[in-house]
Design a protein around this motif. Sequence first.
Motif, PDB file in Angstrom:
ATOM      1  N   GLU A   2    -102.707  38.574 -57.305  1.00  0.00           N
ATOM      2  CA  GLU A   2    -102.888  37.213 -56.782  1.00  0.00           C
ATOM      3  C   GLU A   2    -103.011  36.206 -57.918  1.00  0.00           C
ATOM      4  O   GLU A   2    -103.755  36.421 -58.878  1.00  0.00           O
ATOM      5  CB  GLU A   2    -104.133  37.130 -55.894  1.00  0.00           C
ATOM      6  N   ARG A   3    -102.269  35.093 -57.800  1.00  0.00           N
ATOM      7  CA  ARG A   3    -102.357  33.976 -58.731  1.00  0.00           C
ATOM      8  C   ARG A   3    -102.545  32.691 -57.921  1.00  0.00           C
ATOM      9  O   ARG A   3    -101.922  32.523 -56.874  1.00  0.00           O
ATOM     10  CB  ARG A   3    -101.087  33.862 -59.594  1.00  0.00           C
ATOM     11  N   ARG A   4    -103.370  31.813 -58.428  1.00  0.00           N
ATOM     12  CA  ARG A   4    -103.709  30.610 -57.674  1.00  0.00           C
ATOM     13  C   ARG A   4    -102.484  29.775 -57.339  1.00  0.00           C
ATOM     14  O   ARG A   4    -102.361  29.209 -56.257  1.00  0.00           O
ATOM     15  CB  ARG A   4    -104.706  29.763 -58.468  1.00  0.00           C
ATOM     16  N   ALA A   5    -101.557  29.687 -58.280  1.00  0.00           N
ATOM     17  CA  ALA A   5    -100.413  28.799 -58.074  1.00  0.00           C
ATOM     18  C   ALA A   5     -99.357  29.409 -57.152  1.00  0.00           C
ATOM     19  O   ALA A   5     -98.534  28.674 -56.592  1.00  0.00           O
ATOM     20  CB  ALA A   5     -99.780  28.444 -59.420  1.00  0.00           C
ATOM     21  N   HIS A   6     -99.365  30.750 -56.967  1.00  0.00           N
ATOM     22  CA  HIS A   6     -98.268  31.385 -56.230  1.00  0.00           C
ATOM     23  C   HIS A   6     -98.741  32.213 -55.036  1.00  0.00           C
ATOM     24  O   HIS A   6     -97.912  32.649 -54.237  1.00  0.00           O
ATOM     25  CB  HIS A   6     -97.463  32.295 -57.169  1.00  0.00           C
ATOM     26  N   GLY A   7    -100.030  32.490 -54.910  1.00  0.00           N
ATOM     27  CA  GLY A   7    -100.494  33.327 -53.823  1.00  0.00           C
ATOM     28  C   GLY A   7    -100.372  34.804 -54.162  1.00  0.00           C
ATOM     29  O   GLY A   7    -100.190  35.206 -55.320  1.00  0.00           O
ATOM     30  N   ILE A   8    -100.449  35.645 -53.126  1.00  0.00           N
ATOM     31  CA  ILE A   8    -100.492  37.089 -53.347  1.00  0.00           C
ATOM     32  C   ILE A   8     -99.153  37.776 -53.112  1.00  0.00           C
ATOM     33  O   ILE A   8     -98.854  38.813 -53.722  1.00  0.00           O
ATOM     34  CB  ILE A   8    -101.585  37.721 -52.451  1.00  0.00           C
ATOM     35  N   ASP A   9     -98.310  37.239 -52.217  1.00  0.00           N
ATOM     36  CA  ASP A   9     -97.056  37.917 -51.870  1.00  0.00           C
ATOM     37  C   ASP A   9     -96.116  38.097 -53.062  1.00  0.00           C
ATOM     38  O   ASP A   9     -95.543  39.187 -53.243  1.00  0.00           O
ATOM     39  CB  ASP A   9     -96.351  37.163 -50.751  1.00  0.00           C
ATOM     40  N   PRO A  10     -95.884  37.066 -53.900  1.00  0.00           N
ATOM     41  CA  PRO A  10     -95.011  37.299 -55.065  1.00  0.00           C
ATOM     42  C   PRO A  10     -95.544  38.394 -55.991  1.00  0.00           C
ATOM     43  O   PRO A  10     -94.760  39.147 -56.594  1.00  0.00           O
ATOM     44  CB  PRO A  10     -94.989  35.936 -55.772  1.00  0.00           C
ATOM     45  N   GLY A  11     -96.881  38.502 -56.105  1.00  0.00           N
ATOM     46  CA  GLY A  11     -97.437  39.554 -56.953  1.00  0.00           C
ATOM     47  C   GLY A  11     -97.195  40.932 -56.382  1.00  0.00           C
ATOM     48  O   GLY A  11     -96.910  41.892 -57.126  1.00  0.00           O
ATOM     49  N   ILE A  12     -97.293  41.083 -55.052  1.00  0.00           N
ATOM     50  CA  ILE A  12     -97.014  42.392 -54.430  1.00  0.00           C
ATOM     51  C   ILE A  12     -95.540  42.755 -54.617  1.00  0.00           C
ATOM     52  O   ILE A  12     -95.201  43.928 -54.903  1.00  0.00           O
ATOM     53  CB  ILE A  12     -97.404  42.359 -52.949  1.00  0.00           C
ATOM     54  N   GLU A  13     -94.651  41.783 -54.468  1.00  0.00           N
ATOM     55  CA  GLU A  13     -93.222  42.053 -54.683  1.00  0.00           C
ATOM     56  C   GLU A  13     -92.959  42.480 -56.124  1.00  0.00           C
ATOM     57  O   GLU A  13     -92.170  43.410 -56.376  1.00  0.00           O
ATOM     58  CB  GLU A  13     -92.411  40.811 -54.340  1.00  0.00           C
ATOM     59  N   LEU A  14     -93.605  41.807 -57.091  1.00  0.00           N
ATOM     60  CA  LEU A  14     -93.426  42.186 -58.498  1.00  0.00           C
ATOM     61  C   LEU A  14     -93.969  43.584 -58.748  1.00  0.00           C
ATOM     62  O   LEU A  14     -93.376  44.371 -59.515  1.00  0.00           O
ATOM     63  CB  LEU A  14     -94.122  41.170 -59.402  1.00  0.00           C
ATOM     64  N   LEU A  15     -95.094  43.939 -58.112  1.00  0.00           N
ATOM     65  CA  LEU A  15     -95.635  45.291 -58.260  1.00  0.00           C
ATOM     66  C   LEU A  15     -94.636  46.315 -57.726  1.00  0.00           C
ATOM     67  O   LEU A  15     -94.403  47.371 -58.356  1.00  0.00           O
ATOM     68  CB  LEU A  15     -96.965  45.393 -57.518  1.00  0.00           C
ATOM     69  N   GLY A  16     -94.029  46.032 -56.559  1.00  0.00           N
ATOM     70  CA  GLY A  16     -93.038  46.965 -56.020  1.00  0.00           C
ATOM     71  C   GLY A  16     -91.840  47.116 -56.924  1.00  0.00           C
ATOM     72  O   GLY A  16     -91.338  48.243 -57.136  1.00  0.00           O
ATOM     73  N   ARG A  17     -91.330  46.023 -57.471  1.00  0.00           N
ATOM     74  CA  ARG A  17     -90.172  46.117 -58.373  1.00  0.00           C
ATOM     75  C   ARG A  17     -90.528  46.886 -59.643  1.00  0.00           C
ATOM     76  O   ARG A  17     -89.725  47.685 -60.157  1.00  0.00           O
ATOM     77  CB  ARG A  17     -89.668  44.713 -58.731  1.00  0.00           C
ATOM     78  N   SER A  18     -91.725  46.639 -60.177  1.00  0.00           N
ATOM     79  CA  SER A  18     -92.136  47.346 -61.398  1.00  0.00           C
ATOM     80  C   SER A  18     -92.285  48.836 -61.119  1.00  0.00           C
ATOM     81  O   SER A  18     -91.943  49.683 -61.968  1.00  0.00           O
ATOM     82  CB  SER A  18     -93.455  46.766 -61.916  1.00  0.00           C
ATOM     83  N   LEU A  19     -92.807  49.182 -59.931  1.00  0.00           N
ATOM     84  CA  LEU A  19     -92.968  50.593 -59.598  1.00  0.00           C
ATOM     85  C   LEU A  19     -91.607  51.263 -59.405  1.00  0.00           C
ATOM     86  O   LEU A  19     -91.387  52.402 -59.843  1.00  0.00           O
ATOM     87  CB  LEU A  19     -93.814  50.709 -58.327  1.00  0.00           C
TER      88      LEU A  19
END
Length: 582
Positions: free
Chosen positions: A509-526
């Motif tokens: 989670e990042r204040r400027a972007h919310g949580i969904d972009p971070g979950i997507e980045l985690l999936g791509r990194s995995l």
Amino acid sequence: MTPLAVREVTSAAEAVRARTLAAHLTSAPDVPAVERARFLTALTARLRECLDIGGVELTFTLRPSASDATTLVRVAGRPLAPGPHSAPPWQLTIACPGPPPRDLPRPDPDDSTHAEAVLAADEEIAPVLRRLDETERQLRLHREELHQTNQGVLALHAELDAAARIQRDLLDAERAARGAAEKARRLLTFLGDASAVVTASLDPEDILQCLPALLVPEYASHVDVWLFDEPPGTHGAHSAAAVTAARLDRPQHAGPHPGGLPGVDDLPPSALSPDRPLLCIPLTVRHTSGVLTLTAPGDRFDEDTSVMLVELAQRTAIALDNARRYEQHRDTAETLQRAQLTELPATEGLSLAARYLPATRGLNIGGDWYDAFPHPDGSLLTVVGDVTGHGLRAAVLMGQLRTALRAYATEDHSPARILTRLHRMLRHQQPHLYATAVIARFRPGDPHIVWATAGHPPAVVRTPGGSVRVLDTRPGVMLGMPLDYTYEEHTAELPPGSTLVLYTDGLVERRAHGIDPGIELLGRSLAALDEPALDDLDGCAESLLEPLLHDHERDDDVCLLLCRTTPTAPAAPAPRTGPGSR
């Protein structure tokens, strides 16, 4: 123009008769008295001069003026005995208003006539004298007025000069006041900016390192800080002024020029006096913890500047005290939190790896935790949770939840029922605090996973083929919410060689972007990880953290727990049959 009369003057009596004739010709009432007196006086003077050289022949003529109604009376004189030493011919003229007189005086041999003429001459001069007296009186009055005017002008000049001096004094005072105000504004602005700098950090080293940059070279040529808790010999020998400031807990001034600084003691000169003035200020909050020593940038410390420096030293002492107290609280809380993090158990058929990273801002501790422990029925429970808030209270509550969860798990292996009991406990004991959690249960040899979540970010699964999916079922409410709630369990297939990722919101989670972009980045990194690299689960954890925490600045704690089921061993090749087999 015909001569009116011609007379020879060789004696005083004849001169009197000539003057009497001239007075008669100019006796009109409108003839200006001054002009008439000037004319007769000049004639008398000419007659005297001519008598001294033998006489003169006088010619009287009258001629009407061509421009106005006046008569020109002219007397011309010619010496009777011309010679190299005789006077040249001369003439006198006067303009008389009106026509010329009709009768002329008759010659009278009697001397009484001459006497009367002399008396009459005085009467002719009397109006002139009266006019001169009046003129003199007027002149005296004008002179008196001029004197008074001069006195007034002098007084006015004195007043103007005094006003100019007062104005100059006022301008000088205003200029000095404006300069003092500007200096005070500049010092206060610097004090505010410098205070913001020294209080911006909670690292004592950063606070001490910023002081020279702030003060040198404008306010000090050298800055030295003596902290009492430093190892001996760190800064070498300390000045006598610094030792005195530490002993008396008062600012001390030492140097070749005693300054009489306000609120600062002047040390008497000695053989050990420094070459340049020193200002030693104790760093005191509840007690004296050190001394700030400043070397003057010039031959002395300015009074106003010294007051500002003493105030800045006081604020620096407060900042250092806050930084030390913060370090003590942080170390205590972090030690407490680290002590509650579980050492991951070794489980057959399942590999585990975890990471905990405290926040880089604030107190550096929070309520994030992970746990993994075996159940009496042979299953393994993995937990990731997050208590809202930061600080020591959140860490203590996290420990309570972890202990309660383990206690409930000994009686029940269901993730949903464990979360339901935690929810009721938190509502009862901590009605104003909330938490999120996810519990996943693994059974040896079972290619499925059972989990339940309470307001927690969804888990991410990577299958052996490299595909990634998010277990984004309905998460349930946060633990401790003021409502009755029963959590549900979910089941998902987890083939051998699959990797389950549990985490807290600080990772994605990042204040400027919310949580969904971070979950997507985690999936791509995995998904981007190589299959052989998954055998090193600790290395995979670092590979996942790198793209998600690249900025290295975190407002929240981060927990990451990786669970990888053991891949199925490849089947042995079937024995060969046929002609070539043995």
